[in-house]
Design an enzyme around this catalytic site. Structure first.
Site, mmCIF file in Angstrom:
data_model
loop_
_atom_site.group_PDB
_atom_site.id
_atom_site.type_symbol
_atom_site.label_atom_id
_atom_site.label_comp_id
_atom_site.label_asym_id
_atom_site.label_seq_id
_atom_site.Cartn_x
_atom_site.Cartn_y
_atom_site.Cartn_z
ATOM 1 N N ASP A 1 -30.804 15.699 14.418
ATOM 2 C CA ASP A 1 -32.066 15.925 14.753
ATOM 3 C C ASP A 1 -33.057 15.610 13.523
ATOM 4 O O ASP A 1 -32.797 15.502 12.517
ATOM 5 C CB ASP A 1 -32.170 17.283 15.274
ATOM 6 C CG ASP A 1 -33.737 17.380 16.120
ATOM 7 O OD1 ASP A 1 -33.944 16.353 16.672
ATOM 8 O OD2 ASP A 1 -34.100 18.624 16.419
ATOM 9 N N GLY A 2 -34.279 14.911 14.219
ATOM 10 C CA GLY A 2 -35.265 14.783 13.154
ATOM 11 C C GLY A 2 -35.512 13.225 12.920
ATOM 12 O O GLY A 2 -36.459 12.803 12.027
ATOM 13 N N THR B 1 -28.515 15.544 28.298
ATOM 14 C CA THR B 1 -28.910 15.215 29.572
ATOM 15 C C THR B 1 -30.467 15.144 29.489
ATOM 16 O O THR B 1 -31.241 14.506 30.383
ATOM 17 C CB THR B 1 -28.293 16.045 30.570
ATOM 18 O OG1 THR B 1 -28.532 17.329 30.335
ATOM 19 C CG2 THR B 1 -26.786 15.806 30.851
ATOM 20 N N GLU B 2 -30.957 16.167 28.729
ATOM 21 C CA GLU B 2 -32.568 16.286 28.729
ATOM 22 C C GLU B 2 -33.444 15.011 28.354
ATOM 23 O O GLU B 2 -34.419 14.755 28.293
ATOM 24 C CB GLU B 2 -32.934 17.417 27.892
ATOM 25 C CG GLU B 2 -32.678 18.874 28.696
ATOM 26 C CD GLU B 2 -31.031 19.271 28.599
ATOM 27 O OE1 GLU B 2 -30.450 18.640 27.996
ATOM 28 O OE2 GLU B 2 -30.772 19.970 29.275
ATOM 29 N N ASN B 3 -32.579 14.503 27.230
ATOM 30 C CA ASN B 3 -33.360 13.163 26.691
ATOM 31 C C ASN B 3 -33.606 11.880 27.554
ATOM 32 O O ASN B 3 -34.388 11.309 27.205
ATOM 33 C CB ASN B 3 -32.402 12.464 25.704
ATOM 34 C CG ASN B 3 -32.284 13.547 24.291
ATOM 35 O OD1 ASN B 3 -30.993 13.505 23.695
ATOM 36 N ND2 ASN B 3 -33.225 14.339 24.097
ATOM 37 N N TRP B 4 -32.874 12.115 28.809
ATOM 38 C CA TRP B 4 -33.652 11.129 29.731
ATOM 39 C C TRP B 4 -35.096 11.211 30.208
ATOM 40 O O TRP B 4 -35.753 10.523 30.612
ATOM 41 C CB TRP B 4 -32.744 11.289 31.117
ATOM 42 C CG TRP B 4 -31.025 10.726 31.266
ATOM 43 C CD1 TRP B 4 -30.363 11.639 31.414
ATOM 44 C CD2 TRP B 4 -30.657 9.592 30.944
ATOM 45 N NE1 TRP B 4 -29.067 11.219 31.220
ATOM 46 C CE2 TRP B 4 -29.248 9.727 31.001
ATOM 47 C CE3 TRP B 4 -31.429 8.171 30.837
ATOM 48 C CZ2 TRP B 4 -28.362 8.726 30.783
ATOM 49 C CZ3 TRP B 4 -30.373 7.605 30.666
ATOM 50 C CH2 TRP B 4 -29.074 7.510 30.560
ATOM 51 N N HIS C 1 -34.418 5.958 14.796
ATOM 52 C CA HIS C 1 -33.192 6.402 15.478
ATOM 53 C C HIS C 1 -32.102 5.272 14.634
ATOM 54 O O HIS C 1 -30.922 5.412 14.533
ATOM 55 C CB HIS C 1 -33.254 5.684 16.802
ATOM 56 C CG HIS C 1 -33.719 6.923 17.700
ATOM 57 N ND1 HIS C 1 -33.680 8.076 17.495
ATOM 58 C CD2 HIS C 1 -34.705 6.763 18.687
ATOM 59 C CE1 HIS C 1 -34.481 8.989 18.224
ATOM 60 N NE2 HIS C 1 -35.345 8.206 19.081
ATOM 61 N N ARG D 1 -32.195 25.812 16.953
ATOM 62 C CA ARG D 1 -31.773 26.097 18.151
ATOM 63 C C ARG D 1 -30.253 25.070 18.746
ATOM 64 O O ARG D 1 -30.204 24.065 17.951
ATOM 65 C CB ARG D 1 -32.678 25.993 19.470
ATOM 66 C CG ARG D 1 -33.409 24.540 19.268
ATOM 67 C CD ARG D 1 -34.541 24.203 20.267
ATOM 68 N NE ARG D 1 -35.273 23.066 20.094
ATOM 69 C CZ ARG D 1 -36.351 22.957 19.401
ATOM 70 N NH1 ARG D 1 -36.859 23.991 18.695
ATOM 71 N NH2 ARG D 1 -37.163 21.585 19.327
ATOM 72 N N TRP E 1 -38.909 11.784 11.204
ATOM 73 C CA TRP E 1 -38.702 11.009 9.782
ATOM 74 C C TRP E 1 -39.486 9.703 9.946
ATOM 75 O O TRP E 1 -40.331 9.312 9.183
ATOM 76 C CB TRP E 1 -37.114 10.554 9.664
ATOM 77 C CG TRP E 1 -36.762 9.899 8.646
ATOM 78 C CD1 TRP E 1 -36.509 10.484 7.366
ATOM 79 C CD2 TRP E 1 -36.561 8.528 8.422
ATOM 80 N NE1 TRP E 1 -35.940 9.573 6.434
ATOM 81 C CE2 TRP E 1 -36.061 8.127 7.052
ATOM 82 C CE3 TRP E 1 -36.808 7.306 9.337
ATOM 83 C CZ2 TRP E 1 -35.751 6.874 6.733
ATOM 84 C CZ3 TRP E 1 -36.524 6.061 8.918
ATOM 85 C CH2 TRP E 1 -36.083 5.951 7.326
#
Ligand code: IPE
Ligand code: IPE
Ligand code: MG
Length: 246
Positions: free
Chosen positions: A21-22, A67-70, A38, A195, A26
């Site tokens: 993450d991050g 799945t939430e990244n969609w 990325h 989290r 960044w």
């Protein structure tokens, strides 16, 4: 600090999971678009993969796309999907050199065709490697994975293949996409967020959690080794008391 030398080889986690993450923050700090973050995260993937293999970790699972990244902006999602294709083909050499097998968890058949194909190729090309398994979690979420397992088991009960009473924690584990892998003993999350974000909900039941403030594109081998040293200093009691452990 030479973290690598501080690692106790006799108490090495067999399976380490990482929430990378991050990347976005960044890039933002540098005044660049999120995708730049990325792209720079790929180097960290290589470093951590090599680091894990070097010390003898057996499974390394990296959370690459939930799945939430969609729900992210379309352009970011498509850039991530293309980056995955590039990365799998580019990094196959590193995987072969290090004798690492690639695997994936999550509904990868629902990814764009080129991304799905790259993964299938990477998995096929590395299938005989046996030093370590690198697992990419893609289009993955813990709740979806558990839901699929529940549907599968319910069907088996309805068809009379098993009884409801046969459903045990072991049987549930065997119906998750991580079936056959040991549960991760250590979870690392970078970027200061503390989290789980729907990752390996069942499998992380007794994992030790390590939260690093470092953004993923800056995460390097020593940071990874430091997390392992920290893990080894903890007492894992599994519900018992200290005196029973010693
Ligand atoms: C993690 O970095 C990479 C993915 C989720 C694909 P983020 O893109 O979440 O970066 P931040 O959290 O916004 O900084
Ligand atoms: C979790 O990171 C998913 C991956 C690392 C692939 P996110 O950045 O998407 O998580 P939240 O939304 O901040 O919880
Ligand atoms: Mg994030």
């Amino acid at each position: 600090m030479d973290w690598k030398n501080k690692i106790d080889q006799d108490r090495l986690p067999e399976h380490i999971a990482v929430i990378m993450d991050g990347n976005g923050r960044w890039a933002k700090e540098k005044g660049k678009p999120r995708v730049f973050g990325h792209r720079n995260g790929v180097k960290s993937v290589r470093e951590v993969t090599e680091a894990a293999a070097e010390i003898g970790v057996k499974y390394l699972t990296l959370y690459a796309f939930s799945t939430e990244n969609w729900g992210r902006p379309k352009l970011e999602v498509s850039a991530l999907m293309r980056l995955l294709v590039e990365t799998v083909y580019q990094e196959t050499n590193t995987l072969m050199e290090n004798n690492i097998r690639l695997q994936a968890i999550g509904e990868i058949d629902k990814l764009p065709k080129a991304t799905y194909q790259a993964l299938l190729d990477g998995i096929e090309n590395t299938k005989d490697n046996d030093r370590m398994t690198l697992v990419l979690a893609l289009n993955y979420s813990g709740r979806s994975d558990l839901t699929k397992a529940a549907q599968n088991l319910a069907t088996q009960v309805a068809e009379g293949k098993i009884a409801a009473d046969d459903i045990s924690p072991e049987l549930i584990s065997n119906h998750l996409s991580t079936a056959g892998m040991p549960d991760p003993e250590l979870l690392i999350r970078t970027s200061g967020e503390a989290r789980i974000s729907n990752f390996l909900l069942w499998e992380l039941a007794y994992a030790e959690l390590f939260f690093s403030p470092i953004f993923w594109p800056d995460f390097r081998k020593p940071d990874f080794y430091q997390a392992i040293v920290d893990y080894q200093q903890r007492e894992r009691r599994f519900g018992k008391i200290s005196e029973q452990i010693a």
